[in-house]
Design a protein around this motif. Structure first.
Motif, mmCIF file in Angstrom:
data_model
loop_
_atom_site.group_PDB
_atom_site.id
_atom_site.type_symbol
_atom_site.label_atom_id
_atom_site.label_comp_id
_atom_site.label_asym_id
_atom_site.label_seq_id
_atom_site.Cartn_x
_atom_site.Cartn_y
_atom_site.Cartn_z
ATOM 1 N N ALA A 1 -9.935 -12.389 21.534
ATOM 2 C CA ALA A 1 -9.707 -13.823 21.747
ATOM 3 C C ALA A 1 -9.336 -14.108 23.196
ATOM 4 N N ILE A 2 -8.441 -13.299 23.742
ATOM 5 C CA ILE A 2 -8.017 -13.492 25.133
ATOM 6 C C ILE A 2 -9.192 -13.289 26.089
ATOM 7 N N LYS A 3 -9.952 -12.225 25.870
ATOM 8 C CA LYS A 3 -11.080 -11.941 26.768
ATOM 9 C C LYS A 3 -12.189 -12.981 26.619
ATOM 10 N N SER A 4 -12.330 -13.558 25.389
ATOM 11 C CA SER A 4 -13.330 -14.613 25.189
ATOM 12 C C SER A 4 -13.020 -15.816 26.064
ATOM 13 N N SER A 5 -11.733 -16.158 26.174
ATOM 14 C CA SER A 5 -11.354 -17.323 26.984
ATOM 15 C C SER A 5 -11.635 -17.083 28.457
ATOM 16 N N LEU A 6 -11.614 -15.813 28.875
ATOM 17 C CA LEU A 6 -11.844 -15.496 30.284
ATOM 18 C C LEU A 6 -13.313 -15.548 30.646
ATOM 19 N N THR A 7 -14.181 -15.628 29.627
ATOM 20 C CA THR A 7 -15.623 -15.715 29.895
ATOM 21 C C THR A 7 -16.139 -17.123 29.670
ATOM 22 N N GLY A 8 -15.223 -18.109 29.742
ATOM 23 C CA GLY A 8 -15.662 -19.502 29.735
ATOM 24 C C GLY A 8 -15.580 -20.212 28.407
ATOM 25 N N HIS A 9 -14.720 -19.752 27.496
ATOM 26 C CA HIS A 9 -14.579 -20.403 26.195
ATOM 27 C C HIS A 9 -13.155 -20.944 26.036
ATOM 28 N N LEU A 10 -13.047 -22.084 25.356
ATOM 29 C CA LEU A 10 -11.732 -22.597 24.949
ATOM 30 C C LEU A 10 -11.462 -22.056 23.559
ATOM 31 N N VAL A 11 -10.369 -21.324 23.391
ATOM 32 C CA VAL A 11 -10.044 -20.660 22.129
ATOM 33 C C VAL A 11 -8.779 -21.276 21.546
ATOM 34 N N LEU A 12 -8.850 -21.698 20.280
ATOM 35 C CA LEU A 12 -7.687 -22.226 19.561
ATOM 36 C C LEU A 12 -7.391 -21.307 18.388
#
Length: 484
Positions: free
Chosen positions: A322-333
């Motif tokens: 989840a953390i790494k997904s946000s670093l590749t341009g995604h907003l994660v909730l």
């Protein structure tokens, strides 16, 4: 009786009693435009579409054999809506059967704003209990044989093994109740006197609108603006924390509705289970036998999402992805179990997420609780008790706070409806520096709630008490002494 006959009642915060509803045939209630509310002091209390039609009033008194007191609805146009809600035109053909009994119980639970229905077997009888506004309440007693027949009928309808009584089972059931298609999560477990069954009522079309927008959840202006501003971020992580039943999923869904722009944003959610179907959002249901959170999350990244909602971060691998997904341009909730907002940061670090990743990804942390709102028909204003003053640090001798007594319109509970308490932390440069230096939770708390003067859960509760939105007893119930 405390309730005054001159009071105006809010039908959205009142539940008609079973004996009152049964005093009128459904067709008669619809034809006369009358909704019975309760029977008290040997009088029938009703609301009417035309509360000045004395001919209908006279006809009604002759029909029921009781004096009738006509109450005024807060919004007169709502009377017809609630008559149709309590007396739907669709008539079930299952009366007298176990599923007919289930429909009656579920219908009653929905009208009572219940989230869960518990069927509890004991030595000689079974008890139906409802969780209403977060609190358990006995609804009715059933013969043990009827309880067992009802459990068996539900197991058949939800695809469970009817012959298996020794192990827990889980399933899902859908019923048509009036105009609503009601989905329920079914869980059974063996007990000393038979199988206990719990039904979790998932959202219906009629309940979706009640909490559709973020500004309906009870956030103050500061908290609402903080969340709205963060939701405009192109990437990053927003995490919610709180105990089970604190409204985290409701807040997440309201945030997704706010973000829903099919023409510009691609939103994916990963849930266990999918509690509220949302048009315009691709929702993935977790199946423990075929797909788990980690596999589903990896798969979603191949579908080019702008926003990803993860029902819950349960382990280190999910947190890392989840953390790494946000670093590749995604907003994660997502949600993460922790006692408070600062505890969320500590929990991420304990799961093994590197401090530099937390600093780069985390945008907002929200801790929340749910408190009940006082019944508007029996609430009164009184001076705070000594316990209240010590807990909240109040010194104003002239201040008054809401206190509840209970009345027939709230089933003597003193409360009707709920709203949220919130604690929000935007991750700024100073917090990132403190995380990088591995400073303690106490140091983080001192910076946020002393130096920055952010509202704690307790302070938000105190603010809502002063506005008459909840009571000191409710805030003390959900905010513990060692909480801020």
């Amino acid at each position: 009786m405390i309730f005054s006959e001159k009071n105006v009642i809010d039908l959205s915060r009142v539940v008609s009693t079973r004996d009152a509803l049964r005093i009128l045939p459904p067709a008669m209630a619809r034809r006369l435009g009358v909704l019975p509310i309760m029977i008290a002091d040997e009088k029938l209390y009703v609301v009417m579409e035309d509360d000045e039609d004395y001919l209908i009033l006279s006809q009604l008194e002759n029909l029921v054999g009781l004096p009738v007191v006509v109450l005024k609805a807060k919004t007169p146009e709502s009377v017809a809506i609630f008559i149709r809600k309590y007396y739907p035109e669709q008539v079930s053909e299952l009366d007298g059967t176990p599923l007919g009994l289930l429909e009656e119980i579920v219908f009653r639970a929905m009208l009572s704003r219940s989230s869960d229905i518990h069927f509890d077997p004991e030595r000689d009888n079974g008890f139906v209990r409802l969780r209403i506004d977060g609190m358990m309440r006995v609804d009715q007693k059933l013969p043990l044989a009827s309880m067992n027949e009802l459990v068996s009928a539900v197991k058949v309808s939800s695809g469970l093994n009817i012959a298996e009584h020794r192990v827990p089972q889980d399933g899902q059931l859908t019923l048509w109740i009036g105009n609503d298609e009601v989905s329920m999560r079914v869980a059974t477990v063996p007990t000393l006197y038979g199988e206990k069954m719990t039904l979790r009522i998932l959202a219906t079309e009629s309940t979706l609108a009640e909490l559709a927008e973020l500004d309906m959840l009870g956030m103050n202006e500061q908290h609402l603006n903080t969340l709205l501003d963060t939701l405009e971020s192109a990437h990053g992580v927003i995490l919610l924390s709180g105990p089970t039943g604190s409204g985290k999923t409701t807040t997440l869904y309201a945030a997704l509705r706010h973000l829903k722009r099919p023409e510009t944003l691609h939103i994916l959610s990963i849930e266990d289970p999918v509690e509220i179907p949302l048009d315009g959002i691709n929702q993935i249901r977790i199946d423990s036998e075929r797909i788990d959170f980690n596999r589903a999350l990896r798969s979603t990244l191949r579908h080019d999402p702008d926003v990803i909602m993860i029902g819950e971060i349960r382990d280190a691998e999910t947190a890392d992805i989840a953390i790494k997904s946000s670093l590749t341009g995604h907003l994660v909730l997502s949600t993460l179990h922790a006692n408070d907002s600062v505890g969320v940061i500590a929990r991420l670090l304990n799961l093994g997420v590197a401090p530099e990743l937390v600093n780069s990804a985390l945008r907002l942390v929200i801790a929340q609780r749910l408190v009940r709102s006082p019944c508007p028909h029996c609430v009164r204003m009184e001076s705070p008790t000594t316990v209240d003053r010590e807990f909240f640090g109040w010194n104003d001798e002239e201040m008054l706070v809401p206190k509840t007594t209970g009345c027939p319109l709230c089933n003597q509970s003193g409360y009707a409806g709920r709203l949220g308490l919130y604690e929000m932390v935007s991750v700024d440069r100073k917090i990132r520096e403190m995380v990088r230096n591995k400073e303690s939770e106490d140091a983080l708390s001192h910076y946020l709630f002393n130096e920055c003067s952010l509202l704690t859960l307790r302070a938000d509760g105190a603010e809502k008490i002063r506005k008459g939105l909840t009571t000191p007893e409710e805030v003390r119930r959900v905010v513990y002494l060692n909480d801020r």
